[in-house]
Design a protein around this motif. Structure first.
Motif, PDB file in Angstrom:
ATOM      1  N   ASP A 667      69.695  54.355 110.236  1.00 18.40           N
ATOM      2  CA  ASP A 667      69.381  55.732 109.617  1.00 18.40           C
ATOM      3  C   ASP A 667      70.158  55.723 108.396  1.00 18.40           C
ATOM      4  N   GLY A 668      71.304  55.084 108.359  1.00 22.90           N
ATOM      5  CA  GLY A 668      71.966  54.833 106.958  1.00 22.90           C
ATOM      6  C   GLY A 668      71.346  54.306 106.025  1.00 22.90           C
ATOM      7  N   GLN A 669      70.580  53.247 106.545  1.00 29.26           N
ATOM      8  CA  GLN A 669      69.700  52.202 105.517  1.00 29.26           C
ATOM      9  C   GLN A 669      68.430  53.281 104.977  1.00 29.26           C
ATOM     10  N   ILE A 670      68.110  54.042 105.770  1.00 34.51           N
ATOM     11  CA  ILE A 670      66.911  55.072 105.201  1.00 34.51           C
ATOM     12  C   ILE A 670      67.534  56.072 104.278  1.00 34.51           C
ATOM     13  N   GLN A 671      68.409  56.603 104.714  1.00 31.10           N
ATOM     14  CA  GLN A 671      69.114  57.731 103.823  1.00 31.10           C
ATOM     15  C   GLN A 671      69.447  57.277 102.567  1.00 31.10           C
ATOM     16  N   GLY A 672      70.315  56.139 102.478  1.00 32.55           N
ATOM     17  CA  GLY A 672      70.690  55.341 101.312  1.00 32.55           C
ATOM     18  C   GLY A 672      69.249  54.770 100.546  1.00 32.55           C
ATOM     19  N   GLY A 673      68.441  54.419 101.281  1.00 35.26           N
ATOM     20  CA  GLY A 673      67.216  53.996 100.411  1.00 35.26           C
ATOM     21  C   GLY A 673      66.407  55.230  99.850  1.00 35.26           C
ATOM     22  N   VAL A 674      66.486  56.311 100.427  1.00 32.16           N
ATOM     23  CA  VAL A 674      65.995  57.529  99.920  1.00 32.16           C
ATOM     24  C   VAL A 674      66.615  57.892  98.620  1.00 32.16           C
ATOM     25  N   ALA A 675      68.047  57.881  98.602  1.00 30.09           N
ATOM     26  CA  ALA A 675      68.803  57.912  97.289  1.00 30.09           C
ATOM     27  C   ALA A 675      68.329  57.057  96.141  1.00 30.09           C
ATOM     28  N   HIS A 676      68.096  55.772  96.543  1.00 29.56           N
ATOM     29  CA  HIS A 676      67.478  55.128  95.293  1.00 29.56           C
ATOM     30  C   HIS A 676      65.848  55.698  94.903  1.00 29.56           C
ATOM     31  N   GLY A 677      65.242  56.101  95.895  1.00 27.11           N
ATOM     32  CA  GLY A 677      63.998  56.601  95.543  1.00 27.11           C
ATOM     33  C   GLY A 677      63.825  57.705  94.723  1.00 27.11           C
ATOM     34  N   ILE A 678      64.816  58.659  95.142  1.00 27.42           N
ATOM     35  CA  ILE A 678      65.422  59.871  94.084  1.00 27.42           C
ATOM     36  C   ILE A 678      65.459  59.486  92.863  1.00 27.42           C
ATOM     37  N   GLY A 679      66.459  58.434  92.817  1.00 26.44           N
ATOM     38  CA  GLY A 679      66.756  57.880  91.531  1.00 26.44           C
ATOM     39  C   GLY A 679      65.338  57.651  90.586  1.00 26.44           C
ATOM     40  N   ASN A 680      64.713  56.636  91.366  1.00 30.02           N
ATOM     41  CA  ASN A 680      63.404  56.140  90.822  1.00 30.02           C
ATOM     42  C   ASN A 680      62.504  57.333  90.357  1.00 30.02           C
ATOM     43  N   ALA A 681      62.451  58.181  91.272  1.00 28.58           N
ATOM     44  CA  ALA A 681      61.378  59.645  90.882  1.00 28.58           C
ATOM     45  C   ALA A 681      61.795  60.311  89.696  1.00 28.58           C
ATOM     46  N   LEU A 682      63.326  60.731  89.410  1.00 27.15           N
ATOM     47  CA  LEU A 682      63.643  61.798  88.557  1.00 27.15           C
ATOM     48  C   LEU A 682      64.696  61.283  87.686  1.00 27.15           C
ATOM     49  N   LEU A 683      65.322  60.128  87.938  1.00 25.49           N
ATOM     50  CA  LEU A 683      66.735  60.237  86.926  1.00 25.49           C
ATOM     51  C   LEU A 683      66.719  58.484  86.353  1.00 25.49           C
ATOM     52  N   GLU A 684      66.441  57.537  87.034  1.00 23.77           N
ATOM     53  CA  GLU A 684      66.871  56.244  86.433  1.00 23.77           C
ATOM     54  C   GLU A 684      65.797  55.646  85.538  1.00 23.77           C
TER      55      GLU A 684
END
Lengths: 786, 289, 162
Positions: A667-684
């Motif tokens: 679950d920690g890997q998934i949650q952390g992975g989603v954070a990278h995905g949010i970065g990809n989608a909107l910020l980075e």
């Protein structure tokens, strides 16, 4: 044998030390007399190097040496670094020199290294090293890199093509299928990712022990064994005289998997100067010189029938690989092979062109090209839904590969060199569960209620299939010690994924010892002879399976020895909590301590027939092919049409990575992975100017998600065990990232559906949203400013 | 990213600090360090001397007297954020401070430091602009007072000379119950403002605008007072149309484009933020539009 | 190289050192005092990995010169662990809630939350997230950190009996 640890939410053994500030990261390593390094780096994206005058720098008090390429030992003074993943499709198999000789090809490329008493002094000295540059035109825009009048990224090459290849399968005449199709939709999709951006930058400490002749190198790397092999080649030394240790590493995410010039230069400096040497990268260097992912331009078409069933997908992919190809063309290859995803696609063809630019190389970052492939495919699916006026989830249901079709041969060869065959998975079930988790059925109601309040919310779906658990192997040694503890060694490494804990769980159950009696060495080449390292979500599969295999053998040895010693049949022996107990009679037992000592034998006496020396075994599980994870993400977002701000209000993940060893960690890997995905989608967005000068070199300019940007995801699991390894496990490290951008951008578009705006890019910036709304006259429709 | 070498001075009095600045070459004042030290670490700023004001007596503190609030330049942002005086008399400052960096930066950062650094996107200078604050500047030659309009000179340049120190900020207070709002658009919480709008509003009971003060940050070389919009508001009966017209009036600005936002987008945001700030300021006077 | 004498208290222990003016407090702690729990992630004041308490208030030790800490009381992550060597309430909550992965950002986050919970013993989730914006984490996606903070707050309040 009970599964007490396996499958349980076991608290991590790594935590207590890290929580009390007793972690040991490379920059924490220190030796008496240690020198500190700082690299002279090119300020130009492309230039010839003339003379290098370090005399003023050498004269600065506290500076011990300034080394250039000529000061390095052969062959690393002249040879380029070895290519890690060669491929015949690579036309320009270029890797870097350890220190640049005649030409630099990206801003930040290392030219010389200053060794001084402190990093402070070394940085003072950098300013005094004079390098003659003959500045050359730089290739900055990957889209024009292949034009006839484009500058050359490398003087020695005639063009900027690193590779061209085609990934295709299907009918002999795909063109006819497209021509006959009732509907063909085309999308031009631009995607820009950034870097892994771990919180710990790179770091290397090298110490050569004159007494033993052993060169020990600490590196914040995901791949210490690869590092060791590279050093043996570059320094022309016996492998056995080199030890590489990856201690606690503060995040990896891909960029720390490749081998860098600095990892060779620092040991060379230590050998030459006969002093320990440390190099800790600073954040500005990291932005310039650590590898990243970057631009991809997809021009893709989908052919469907009137019911939205896919007849074919085809198109082109243009990929920016930067100035060198240290990890080959793995990323665009993976992207091309990932695009079909969980859907039945009778015809598929993607023509890929990989171009060189004068920027730092691109190599896999969490997801490794799959996020881009999923984004492209899911944008096409959403386009079909929109054009045919079908629900986005329904279009996908109509096209899923069904569970009874497993194992499913897609028709391509994956990057592991094997046919791309999905081993297991239930895609419809995962999507169904994800829709339920986010209450998709009630979404239109939520949307209408929000709209009545003048708020704009939307929902988006992302599905993915991900090849994980890649080979060649990852070994584990299990050994019972004379004090009764169980020593474990593995080539697997740890950058936060809890490697010690998950492997410990497997071993404790299989060997029959207590979890807390396991002493594990990870990331140390002295502990196990063969190793690969962490990337491609491979460690749980490979090291986990090896752990199980080694544990079973040791357990068998324990039972055999206990049975012999106690005079009972082997079937009578139970092993648990470090004790072997006979079930019958007065239940005689032997502790692991006693058994280990018995297993050592006595000097001069033969062992009993069938008995092995010690209680230990090393196993190397070798996967026959990748095992394929899958899942569905649902993102619900709110868009402020006035500013273009996108807020994620709800996020659901259904994740299938086969059997789960530790749900807490997954679950920690998934949650952390989603954070990278949010970065990809909107910020980075790693930005460069027209001279290939990096523009985003601070955390104020390159934005990664904060605690206020990442909601807590709702996570559910579907477990489709894989038949490809004894644990049934698949990799879990990247699934959180892969479809996130697809789901989030789709949701933003859905929120503004009444205006008919369309987004096919990442990151999706608020300014882009406002521009799109203005272009369709949305602000007139909205009436006044709100 | 280590700074170049410098000599460190820690004076105990303002006189000592002023004397140091008068005599040292290539010296810079250190207040909270949250803006200066990163620039030193990047070596964008290379100085021979640092004069740390942290131990100077009498430079911090908040005092309300005769319709004015006097804030010592070394008052930490965190102390302003939690000050009952600021909450009561200058609530716009407290609202603006919620957008300034993060807890760690506000613990150390000072209002004087923010004014001296003069980042065009900074909130505290914008609050000073909209309040017509007066800045007290001290040197070995004495003390002088500069209106904020004259204080902000050019891009990251103020009226403070290299031998001078900001010692206090004097804020003329608005009547009790006045409307205020600070609206900022940033990419993430605590980031530099892309565009921010600060509004002070004094409404009569019949909704007539007795006085309006309006400034933008992030759109010019420093905070920009929107005189035209203020003129359009003053004397009018405040309603939605009036607010929208005033917001539209700010679109004459000529911001720069950079990697964070284009000029067009900043102009668009300016209108949106001004409207929202006017709306919320009015709400604080009990007027809903 | 001009040096300056400073004396400061770190985790209750007094230290006297001669330091170069430009030495950062982070480097003093890590390399002079061997307190390597405080980490350096950016050196420009954004990532928060270097967060310590100076006279009870969080500060970025990468933006503080060691000379500025002369006469101050500094608390680092090493100062959080009780004398028994076990984990304190906040640290234990982190382990229970999976609030860390690689552990590099963790010490800075623990210091930030120590201050937050001291000043606001009953925070909402939103207040916790707001309070964490000065610390970057690249591994956890923050969920475990937030739930650890809220759980620690609950346990601390229970300890006070309130």
């Amino acid at each position: 044998m009970g599964a007490k640890q396996f499958g349980a939410r076991v608290a991590r053994v790594e935590d207590p030390a890290l929580l009390s500030g007793r972690g040991r990261f490379v920059d924490d390593v220190k030796f008496p007399g240690m020198l500190h390094a700082c690299f002279v780096r090119s300020p130009h994206a492309h230039a010839r190097i003339g003379g290098i005058d370090a005399s003023a720098a050498c004269a600065l008090p506290g500076v011990r040496a300034v080394l250039t390429a000529d000061d390095l030992p052969p062959p690393m003074d002249r040879n380029r670094m070895p290519m890690l993943v060669p491929n015949p499709a690579i036309a320009a198999s270029l890797t870097q020199h350890c220190l640049a000789r005649d030409e630099v090809c990206y801003v930040g490329q290392a030219i010389a290294v200053v060794l001084a008493d402190s990093r402070y002094i070394a940085e003072d000295a950098i300013a005094l090293v004079e390098v003659e540059y003959d500045v050359l035109p730089a290739v900055s825009d990957y889209r024009t890199a292949d034009e006839p009048d484009a500058p050359r990224a490398h003087l020695a090459l005639d063009d900027n093509i690193a590779s061209k290849f085609r990934m295709a399968y299907g009918d002999a005449d795909a063109d006819a299928a497209f021509a006959a199709a009732p509907h063909v939709f085309t999308e031009e999709i631009w995607q820009h990712r950034g870097g892994g951006m771990a919180m710990e930058t790179r770091a290397v400490v090298a110490n050569s022990d004159p007494t033993s002749g052993l060169l020990t190198v600490w590196s914040a790397t995901q791949t210490p064994h690869i590092c060791r092999r590279m050093l043996a080649d570059l320094l022309d030394r016996d492998l056995e005289s080199i030890r590489v240790i990856a201690p606690d590493v503060g995040g990896g995410f891909g960029p720390k998997a490749i081998f860098y010039a600095e990892e060779a230069v620092i040991p060379a400096a230590a050998l030459k100067l006969r002093r320990p040497v440390k190099w800790t990268e600073d954040r500005r260097e990291h932005f310039m010189c650590a590898t990243q992912e970057r631009d991809q331009l997809w021009t893709v078409s989908i052919a469907v029938d009137d019911g939205g069933k896919i007849l074919g997908v085809r198109g082109t992919l243009l990929h920016d690989t930067g100035a060198f190809v240290p990890w080959g063309i793995i990323m665009p290859y993976i992207a091309a092979a990932t695009m079909p995803g969980p859907y039945v696609i009778p015809n598929y063809a993607l023509d890929v062109k990989v171009v060189l630019t004068n920027k730092v190389a691109t190599t896999p970052v969490r997801g490794a090209g799959r996020p881009q492939a999923v984004f492209a495919m899911e944008r096409l699916m959403d386009r079909v839904a929109r054009e045919l006026k079908l629900d986005a989830a329904e279009v996908r249901f109509r096209n899923f590969i069904q569970p009874q079709q497993m194992p499913y041969a897609v028709g391509l060869t994956f990057r592991d060199g094997k046919p791309l065959i999905y081993d297991s998975g239930d895609y419809p079930k995962a999507q169904q569960e994800a829709l339920r988790l986010i209450d998709y059925a009630a979404f239109q109601q939520r949307k209408a209620a929000a709209r009545a309040q003048g708020r704009f919310i939307g929902i988006g779906i992302g599905n993915y299939v991900e090849g994980t658990g890649l080979g060649p192997y990852e070994g584990v040694t299990v050994r019972v010690l004379p004090d009764g503890k169980v020593a474990v060694a593995t080539g697997a490494t740890n950058q936060g994924q809890g490697t010690r804990t998950t492997l410990g769980q497997i071993i404790a159950d299989r060997v029959g010892c207590r979890f807390q009696d396991i002493i594990m060495t990870v990331g140390d080449t002295a502990a196990i002879s063969q190793g690969v390292g962490a990337f491609a979500s491979r460690q749980a599969v490979n090291a986990g399976s090896s752990a199980m295999m080694a544990s079973e053998v040791v357990r068998t040895q324990i039972i055999k020895l206990a049975a012999q010693t106690l005079g009972v049949p082997e079937s009578d022996i139970d092993v648990d909590d470090g004790i072997a107990v006979a079930r019958s009679g007065n239940r005689p037992s032997l502790t692991f301590r006693e058994l280990a000592r018995l297993a050592q034998g006595m000097p001069g006496f033969s062992l009993a027939p069938g008995q092995t020396p010690g209680l230990e075994h090393t196993a190397y599980f070798t996967p026959p092919q990748a095992s394929y994870c899958s899942g569905t993400h649902l993102a619900e977002v709110e868009v402020d049409p006035m500013t273009g701000a996108v807020t994620i209000v709800n996020y659901a993940v259904v994740h299938d990575s086969g059997t789960i060893i530790n749900p807490l960690i997954v679950d920690g890997q998934i949650q952390g992975g989603v954070a990278h995905g949010i970065g990809n989608a909107l910020l980075e967005w790693m930005r460069y100017d027209e001279n290939a000068q990096p523009l985003t070199t601070t955390f104020a300019d390159y934005l990664i998600p904060l605690a206020t940007d990442v909601p807590t995801c709702k996570i559910a699991h579907v477990e489709s065990p894989t038949p490809l390894n004894p644990l049934g496990v698949k990799g879990a490290g990247e699934g959180g990232t892969i479809p996130a951008a697809a789901a989030i951008v789709a949701a933003a578009e859905d929120a503004l559906a009444e205006f008919g705006v369309h987004f096919a890019e990442t990151p999706l910036m608020p300014e882009r949203i406002v521009g799109a709304l203005r272009a369709v006259g949305a602000y007139d429709k909205l009436g006044e400013i709100a | 990213m280590k700074p170049a070498p410098f000599k460190y001075h820690a004076p105990r009095s303002i006189e000592e600090a002023a004397t140091l600045l008068a005599s040292l070459d290539n010296a810079k004042v250190l207040a909270g360090g949250q803006s200066l030290v990163p620039m030193m670490n990047f070596r964008y700023v290379i100085v021979d001397h640092i004069v740390d004001l942290a131990k100077v007596e009498g430079l911090a503190g908040i005092r309300v007297d005769g319709g004015k609030m006097r804030i010592g330049a070394m008052t930490r942002q965190r102390d302003l954020e939690f000050s009952p005086e600021v909450a009561k008399h200058c609530p716009l400052l407290r609202e603006a401070l919620c957008h300034v960096g993060h807890r760690q930066t506000r613990n150390r950062g000072t209002i004087g430091g923010s004014l001296a650094h003069a980042d065009p996107a900074a909130e505290q200078p914008t609050v000073c602009a909209v309040h017509d604050a007066v800045i007290e500047i001290t040197s070995a030659g004495g003390r002088r007072r500069v209106s904020f309009a004259e204080f902000a000179v050019a891009f990251m340049t103020t009226a403070v000379e290299s031998n001078e120190i900001i010692t206090a900020i004097e804020i003329p207070l608005w009547p009790a119950g006045h409307g205020y709002s600070f609206h900022e658009f940033a990419r993430r919480r605590g980031d530099f403002a892309i565009v921010g709008a600060a509004v002070l509003l004094d409404l009569a009971r019949d909704r007539t605008v007795r006085r309006a003060s309006l400034a933008l940050c992030g759109v010019g070389t420093g905070p920009l007072r929107m005189a035209e919009a203020e003129r359009m508001l003053t004397g009018k009966r405040f309603d939605r149309a009036v607010a929208q017209a005033a917001a539209a009036a700010v679109k004459t600005i000529t911001p720069v484009s950079d990697i964070h936002a284009s000029a067009d987008y900043r102009r668009h945001l300016a209108e949106v933020q001004v409207f929202r700030a006017l709306r919320d300021a009015a709400l604080r006077c009990g007027v809903r539009i | 190289m001009a040096t300056r004498s400073i004396s400061l208290t770190v985790n209750g222990q007094r230290y006297e050192r001669e330091v170069e003016s430009r030495l950062s407090l982070a480097d003093l702690l890590r390399h002079e005092l061997a307190l390597t729990g405080t980490h350096v992630g950016c050196e420009h004041g954004v990532c928060g990995a270097c967060t310590v308490l100076i006279d009870g208030r969080t500060a970025r030790s990468c933006l503080t010169f060691a000379v500025q800490a002369d006469g101050c009381e500094v608390t680092t992550v090493e100062g959080l662990t009780p004398a028994t060597g076990e984990l304190n309430v906040l640290q234990q909550a982190f382990q229970d809630q999976h609030g860390l992965q690689c552990g590099f950002c963790t010490p800075g986050i623990l210091m930030t939350l120590t201050e937050l919970l001291r000043d606001n013993p009953d925070p909402t989730e939103s207040e916790v997230r707001d309070g964490l914006t000065g610390n970057l984490c690249r591994c956890t996606g923050y969920a475990g950190i937030v739930s650890a903070a809220l759980e620690a707050a609950r346990r601390l309040r229970a300890q006070q009996g309130s």
